[in-house]
Design an enzyme around this catalytic site. Structure first.
Site, PDB file in Angstrom:
ATOM      1  N   THR A 149       6.380   7.863  -9.792  1.00 49.29           N
ATOM      2  CA  THR A 149       6.117   7.914  -8.356  1.00 49.29           C
ATOM      3  C   THR A 149       7.038   6.927  -7.650  1.00 49.29           C
ATOM      4  O   THR A 149       7.184   5.780  -8.104  1.00 49.29           O
ATOM      5  CB  THR A 149       4.653   7.583  -8.008  1.00 49.29           C
ATOM      6  OG1 THR A 149       4.519   7.300  -6.613  1.00 49.29           O
ATOM      7  CG2 THR A 149       4.136   6.387  -8.795  1.00 49.29           C
ATOM      8  N   ASP A 156       3.119   2.459  -6.963  1.00 43.14           N
ATOM      9  CA  ASP A 156       1.752   2.104  -6.566  1.00 43.14           C
ATOM     10  C   ASP A 156       0.718   2.337  -7.667  1.00 43.14           C
ATOM     11  O   ASP A 156      -0.452   2.577  -7.386  1.00 43.14           O
ATOM     12  CB  ASP A 156       1.350   2.886  -5.307  1.00 43.14           C
ATOM     13  CG  ASP A 156       1.314   4.391  -5.525  1.00 43.14           C
ATOM     14  OD1 ASP A 156       1.908   4.863  -6.513  1.00 43.14           O
ATOM     15  OD2 ASP A 156       0.696   5.090  -4.700  1.00 43.14           O
TER      16      ASP A 156
END
Length: 355
Positions: free
Chosen positions: A128, A132
């Site tokens: 990603t 996060d």
């Protein structure tokens, strides 16, 4: 120990540069150990529908520098239903898929742990651009997104300097401010607004005024999309009204997702892909591959999901009940360390923007 003859690999959630490099690594690593690999298209949607292809080394050999995901991606709500899970399990049975490597973010990991619970060993790889996933220091795609964002900010800085302007730039990062923060520092932003640290808008305005008086012609303000376009555009108007500096609003949006992956993302994806295969063939399951202090390690997916909720303040009642006091304390320490990293970087950004 279970004998693996065939494994599957899928990508899910938002695409990230380096996903193809991870797929390549999974395929080549498994084939080197005599294990067949099928690529599962469109994430868990393809697992339900049986949309797969058996991969040879030739299918993946030259995809390491490609962005996006050749396996495509989809957000599959059906996979969360008993009917959808039953179809996915049937696909695995019919095709002889003994285990799966799932590449993506927290939604991907929720699907991976569900598969593990139902008897299909699964390993997650963090992919990603937002970086996060709280349990790991690094996620595949982050470095490429940072460099793309920095370059776009630099380009905007060029025209700001020519015309004595300010650009308020909204940066991707739905629930995370890493891209805005690190790219903002690297591009010399005068102010940075992220959800993890309180933003002092008044102080940012005063900083721009002071720098203008010192002869500065150009200003960059980086704002995480967490705040929303309404906030960013309103702040751009406020900068112009209160400082007299012509101010534009720019949204980088999905341009940040594209681009050939950097060396770091290709290398990290390659290492994580091989590691995931090794774990799977060693009989491990329900784990996410993490990078801590530059070394690869693993975290149980259920732990990774809950520590993520803890850091993002989205814990639900009962989330911590299945963990020991020691595990909960470890989660709190991980979150505190992550927050300290944000605070330290933000303090650096403010100090460097004073003159």
């Amino acid at each position: 120990m279970k004998e693996f003859k065939k494994i599957g690999v899928l990508t899910s959630g938002g695409d990230a540069p380096g996903m193809n490099a991870a797929v390549r690594s999974v395929v080549l690593s498994a084939l080197a150990k005599g294990v067949e690999v099928v690529g599962i298209y469109k994430g868990y949607t393809g697992l339900i529908s049986g949309e797969v292809k058996e991969f040879s080394a030739a299918d993946v050999r030259h995809i390491i520098d490609d962005s996006g995901t050749h396996l495509y991606s989809d957000r599959c709500l059906d996979f969360k239903t008993p009917e959808g899970m039953a179809k996915a399990l049937n696909t695995c049975k019919e095709l002889g898929i003994d285990g799966i490597v799932a590449i993506g973010g927290d939604g991907t990991f929720r699907g991976a742990t569900d598969l593990s619970i139902h008897g299909i060993p699964t390993i997650g790889i963090p992919g990603t651009i937002d970086n996060d996933i709280t349990s790991t220091d690094y996620t595949i795609g982050f470095d490429t997104a940072l460099n793309t964002t920095m370059k776009l900010m630099d380009n905007l800085r060029d025209t700001c300097e020519s015309h004595a302007r300010c650009d308020v730039i909204e940066v991707m990062g739905r629930n995370a401010g890493w891209i805005a923060l690190e790219a903002g520092i690297a591009s010399g932003a005068v102010a940075i607004a992220i959800g993890e640290v309180d933003f002092d808008a008044d102080a940012a305005i005063e900083r721009i005024k002071n720098l203008k008086e010192k002869g500065h012609r150009s200003f960059i303000v980086a704002i995480s999309e967490t705040f929303g376009a309404e906030f960013s555009e309103a702040f751009a108007k406020r900068v112009q009204d209160e400082t007299g500096v012509e101010t534009k609003f720019a949204r980088l949006a999905h341009t940040v997702r594209g681009g050939s992956p950097t060396l770091r993302d290709r290398l990290t994806a390659s290492k994580m892909g091989k590691y995931a295969v090794d774990l799977l063939l060693d009989g491990k399951s329900d784990l996410v591959v993490c990078e801590k202090g530059g070394e690869l390690c693993t975290t149980e997916i259920k732990f990774a999901l809950i520590v993520d909720r803890m850091f993002k303040n989205t814990l639900k009642e009962g989330d911590l009940d299945k963990f020991t006091p020691e595990e909960v304390e470890l989660m709190r320490n991980i979150c505190a360390k992550k927050q300290a990293a944000f605070d330290d970087l933000m303090n650096t950004a403010i100090i460097l923007a004073q003159n």
